[in-house]
Scaffold this motif. Sequence first.
Motif, PDB file in Angstrom:
ATOM      1  N   MET A 142      38.988  37.814  48.965  1.00 25.23           N
ATOM      2  CA  MET A 142      39.657  38.684  47.986  1.00 25.23           C
ATOM      3  C   MET A 142      41.007  39.157  48.522  1.00 25.23           C
ATOM      4  O   MET A 142      41.997  39.229  47.774  1.00 25.23           O
ATOM      5  CB  MET A 142      38.763  39.866  47.653  1.00 25.23           C
ATOM      6  CG  MET A 142      37.576  39.516  46.769  1.00 25.23           C
ATOM      7  SD  MET A 142      38.054  38.998  45.100  1.00 25.23           S
ATOM      8  CE  MET A 142      38.654  40.556  44.415  1.00 25.23           C
ATOM      9  N   GLN A 143      41.083  39.459  49.799  1.00 24.56           N
ATOM     10  CA  GLN A 143      42.367  39.853  50.394  1.00 24.56           C
ATOM     11  C   GLN A 143      43.379  38.713  50.277  1.00 24.56           C
ATOM     12  O   GLN A 143      44.549  38.934  49.948  1.00 24.56           O
ATOM     13  CB  GLN A 143      42.171  40.235  51.856  1.00 24.56           C
ATOM     14  CG  GLN A 143      41.325  41.479  52.076  1.00 24.56           C
ATOM     15  CD  GLN A 143      41.070  41.746  53.554  1.00 24.56           C
ATOM     16  OE1 GLN A 143      41.721  41.180  54.431  1.00 24.56           O
ATOM     17  NE2 GLN A 143      40.106  42.612  53.835  1.00 24.56           N
ATOM     18  N   TYR A 144      42.911  37.497  50.547  1.00 20.94           N
ATOM     19  CA  TYR A 144      43.787  36.328  50.464  1.00 20.94           C
ATOM     20  C   TYR A 144      44.290  36.136  49.037  1.00 20.94           C
ATOM     21  O   TYR A 144      45.497  35.912  48.805  1.00 20.94           O
ATOM     22  CB  TYR A 144      43.033  35.090  50.941  1.00 20.94           C
ATOM     23  CG  TYR A 144      43.873  33.839  51.035  1.00 20.94           C
ATOM     24  CD1 TYR A 144      44.345  33.384  52.258  1.00 20.94           C
ATOM     25  CD2 TYR A 144      44.194  33.091  49.892  1.00 20.94           C
ATOM     26  CE1 TYR A 144      45.108  32.227  52.353  1.00 20.94           C
ATOM     27  CE2 TYR A 144      44.954  31.943  49.974  1.00 20.94           C
ATOM     28  CZ  TYR A 144      45.411  31.513  51.206  1.00 20.94           C
ATOM     29  OH  TYR A 144      46.183  30.376  51.290  1.00 20.94           O
ATOM     30  N   PHE A 149      48.553  35.934  44.981  1.00 17.12           N
ATOM     31  CA  PHE A 149      49.035  36.160  43.624  1.00 17.12           C
ATOM     32  C   PHE A 149      50.188  37.149  43.579  1.00 17.12           C
ATOM     33  O   PHE A 149      50.902  37.229  42.573  1.00 17.12           O
ATOM     34  CB  PHE A 149      47.880  36.599  42.735  1.00 17.12           C
ATOM     35  CG  PHE A 149      46.773  35.578  42.629  1.00 17.12           C
ATOM     36  CD1 PHE A 149      47.052  34.225  42.705  1.00 17.12           C
ATOM     37  CD2 PHE A 149      45.446  35.964  42.464  1.00 17.12           C
ATOM     38  CE1 PHE A 149      46.054  33.266  42.626  1.00 17.12           C
ATOM     39  CE2 PHE A 149      44.438  35.021  42.375  1.00 17.12           C
ATOM     40  CZ  PHE A 149      44.735  33.670  42.463  1.00 17.12           C
ATOM     41  N   LYS A 150      50.411  37.894  44.657  1.00 11.06           N
ATOM     42  CA  LYS A 150      51.605  38.728  44.761  1.00 11.06           C
ATOM     43  C   LYS A 150      52.834  37.901  45.120  1.00 11.06           C
ATOM     44  O   LYS A 150      53.957  38.380  45.024  1.00 11.06           O
ATOM     45  CB  LYS A 150      51.407  39.798  45.832  1.00 11.06           C
ATOM     46  CG  LYS A 150      50.503  40.943  45.442  1.00 11.06           C
ATOM     47  CD  LYS A 150      50.404  41.950  46.576  1.00 11.06           C
ATOM     48  CE  LYS A 150      49.487  43.097  46.224  1.00 11.06           C
ATOM     49  NZ  LYS A 150      49.366  44.065  47.358  1.00 11.06           N
ATOM     50  N   PRO A 164      53.640  29.306  50.971  1.00 10.47           N
ATOM     51  CA  PRO A 164      53.396  29.989  49.689  1.00 10.47           C
ATOM     52  C   PRO A 164      52.226  29.334  48.962  1.00 10.47           C
ATOM     53  O   PRO A 164      51.894  28.171  49.206  1.00 10.47           O
ATOM     54  CB  PRO A 164      54.705  29.765  48.930  1.00 10.47           C
ATOM     55  CG  PRO A 164      55.204  28.450  49.452  1.00 10.47           C
ATOM     56  CD  PRO A 164      54.815  28.406  50.912  1.00 10.47           C
ATOM     57  N   VAL A 165      51.602  30.075  48.091  1.00  7.15           N
ATOM     58  CA  VAL A 165      50.593  29.527  47.184  1.00  7.15           C
ATOM     59  C   VAL A 165      51.260  29.398  45.820  1.00  7.15           C
ATOM     60  O   VAL A 165      51.672  30.389  45.225  1.00  7.15           O
ATOM     61  CB  VAL A 165      49.360  30.440  47.098  1.00  7.15           C
ATOM     62  CG1 VAL A 165      48.389  29.912  46.050  1.00  7.15           C
ATOM     63  CG2 VAL A 165      48.666  30.530  48.444  1.00  7.15           C
ATOM     64  N   GLU A 173      50.803  39.401  40.306  1.00  8.69           N
ATOM     65  CA  GLU A 173      49.760  40.199  40.950  1.00  8.69           C
ATOM     66  C   GLU A 173      48.872  40.921  39.943  1.00  8.69           C
ATOM     67  O   GLU A 173      47.824  41.462  40.326  1.00  8.69           O
ATOM     68  CB  GLU A 173      50.380  41.210  41.905  1.00  8.69           C
ATOM     69  CG  GLU A 173      51.292  42.230  41.237  1.00  8.69           C
ATOM     70  CD  GLU A 173      52.010  43.083  42.283  1.00  8.69           C
ATOM     71  OE1 GLU A 173      51.386  44.036  42.784  1.00  8.69           O
ATOM     72  OE2 GLU A 173      53.163  42.769  42.604  1.00  8.69           O
ATOM     73  N   ARG A 174      49.226  40.938  38.680  1.00 12.51           N
ATOM     74  CA  ARG A 174      48.373  41.543  37.650  1.00 12.51           C
ATOM     75  C   ARG A 174      47.314  40.568  37.130  1.00 12.51           C
ATOM     76  O   ARG A 174      46.535  40.894  36.247  1.00 12.51           O
ATOM     77  CB  ARG A 174      49.214  42.068  36.493  1.00 12.51           C
ATOM     78  CG  ARG A 174      50.071  43.264  36.881  1.00 12.51           C
ATOM     79  CD  ARG A 174      50.784  43.876  35.680  1.00 12.51           C
ATOM     80  NE  ARG A 174      51.853  42.992  35.182  1.00 12.51           N
ATOM     81  CZ  ARG A 174      51.940  42.541  33.950  1.00 12.51           C
ATOM     82  NH1 ARG A 174      51.010  42.848  33.065  1.00 12.51           N
ATOM     83  NH2 ARG A 174      52.944  41.769  33.572  1.00 12.51           N
ATOM     84  N   PHE A 175      47.276  39.375  37.706  1.00 13.50           N
ATOM     85  CA  PHE A 175      46.252  38.399  37.351  1.00 13.50           C
ATOM     86  C   PHE A 175      44.875  38.996  37.609  1.00 13.50           C
ATOM     87  O   PHE A 175      44.582  39.480  38.703  1.00 13.50           O
ATOM     88  CB  PHE A 175      46.449  37.127  38.187  1.00 13.50           C
ATOM     89  CG  PHE A 175      45.358  36.112  38.018  1.00 13.50           C
ATOM     90  CD1 PHE A 175      45.213  35.412  36.839  1.00 13.50           C
ATOM     91  CD2 PHE A 175      44.469  35.847  39.056  1.00 13.50           C
ATOM     92  CE1 PHE A 175      44.214  34.466  36.691  1.00 13.50           C
ATOM     93  CE2 PHE A 175      43.471  34.900  38.917  1.00 13.50           C
ATOM     94  CZ  PHE A 175      43.345  34.208  37.730  1.00 13.50           C
ATOM     95  N   PRO A 176      43.961  39.012  36.605  1.00 13.54           N
ATOM     96  CA  PRO A 176      42.688  39.712  36.757  1.00 13.54           C
ATOM     97  C   PRO A 176      41.641  38.937  37.550  1.00 13.54           C
ATOM     98  O   PRO A 176      41.421  37.741  37.315  1.00 13.54           O
ATOM     99  CB  PRO A 176      42.231  39.905  35.304  1.00 13.54           C
ATOM    100  CG  PRO A 176      42.848  38.759  34.566  1.00 13.54           C
ATOM    101  CD  PRO A 176      44.166  38.481  35.249  1.00 13.54           C
ATOM    102  N   ILE A 177      40.998  39.644  38.466  1.00 11.30           N
ATOM    103  CA  ILE A 177      39.879  39.089  39.224  1.00 11.30           C
ATOM    104  C   ILE A 177      38.671  40.000  39.022  1.00 11.30           C
ATOM    105  O   ILE A 177      38.681  41.157  39.435  1.00 11.30           O
ATOM    106  CB  ILE A 177      40.186  38.969  40.732  1.00 11.30           C
ATOM    107  CG1 ILE A 177      41.488  38.190  40.962  1.00 11.30           C
ATOM    108  CG2 ILE A 177      39.022  38.279  41.449  1.00 11.30           C
ATOM    109  CD1 ILE A 177      41.898  38.103  42.428  1.00 11.30           C
TER     110      ILE A 177
END
Length: 348
Positions: A142-144, A149-150, A164-165, A173-177
């Motif tokens: 989750m940290q990764y 996503f940031k 980079p990913v 970074e607002r992508f929902p998990i």
Amino acid sequence: MGIQDGQHSLRFSLWIDGRTTQGLPVTATTYRELIEEVTFAEQLGFDGVWDTEHHGFADGYLPAPFTFLAYLAARTQKMRLGTNIVLLPLWPIRLLAEEAAVLDVLSGGRFTLGVGLGYVQHEFAAFGVDRKQRKERIEKGMQYLRAAFKGETLPDGHEGAGLPVTPRPMYGERFPIYMGGSSEVALDRIARLADGFLAAVNSNPGEELAKQWAILRPRLEQYGRTTDSFPIVASTHLWISDDPERDWTTMLAPALAYQADVYARMGTDAGQPRPTPTDPRKFPRQGLLIGTPDSVIKQIQELQKSVPLTEICFWSHVPGIPHDAVMAHLERVARYIFPAFKNVPATT
């Protein structure tokens, strides 16, 4: 019967595991029927579709959730897409981040990543992952994902070089998990790390959900999270009929018993006693959202009184229920259930 005072509009979505039959191999017909059901559901006004992940199930339980949803992304326009759940500890975390990001971009920002621990012994063996490390892997994972996503550069290149990913999700970074789980430890993790709760409440949804919310709510408050707007998805069974007794005897009880037996067998570790097969005639029905439209509406309204429910995600095609019966049921849900919980006119 419309939305009553104090109630919130409720989302309805499908939950799919890639199976339609009992104990038979998956074929092109299997996926064709599921895709037809999903696209029909979008026409009816359903809000989303979630799929799920397991490996090594002889009856073809869906092993490739992102591939399935990518196809659905091309066949739908408005429905949200999500994994409920993907087994995070089994995945190389960079690959998981990339799969999620590509799917989100392909779908125009319609994707929600739902993750969980997993538990099946043979799956961890198949992927070479120590099951004892699954809690550590989901915490670090989750940290990764949050960092990826940031847009942060991750130190997993050659000799720790930053990489980079890409691509980034549509909303960064607002992508929902979302996260699933039911134990006290899992619910604490959800309160700390997740953007929403995927509550698997297959037995007695009212009782199970209330117990889980009683644990989750104070944990959300402890971590400074909002409790009135934290998404809660009840993942469960739902079936409405003008003759629920007939449907229960002829279709639902045998299908639900089969589904429960497969989970029980696959979740039993090697060397442990094999579970006794379930007699469909004795399968517990109490509390399930199965009945006439009026009775199920009342059950859902009772759920809303005790839990700030956001969405009901139900098994749309439990293995063994015929395709035409599934299609007819989707239409019944839209016609009779939606008007009580959604700010839309009844489907005609």
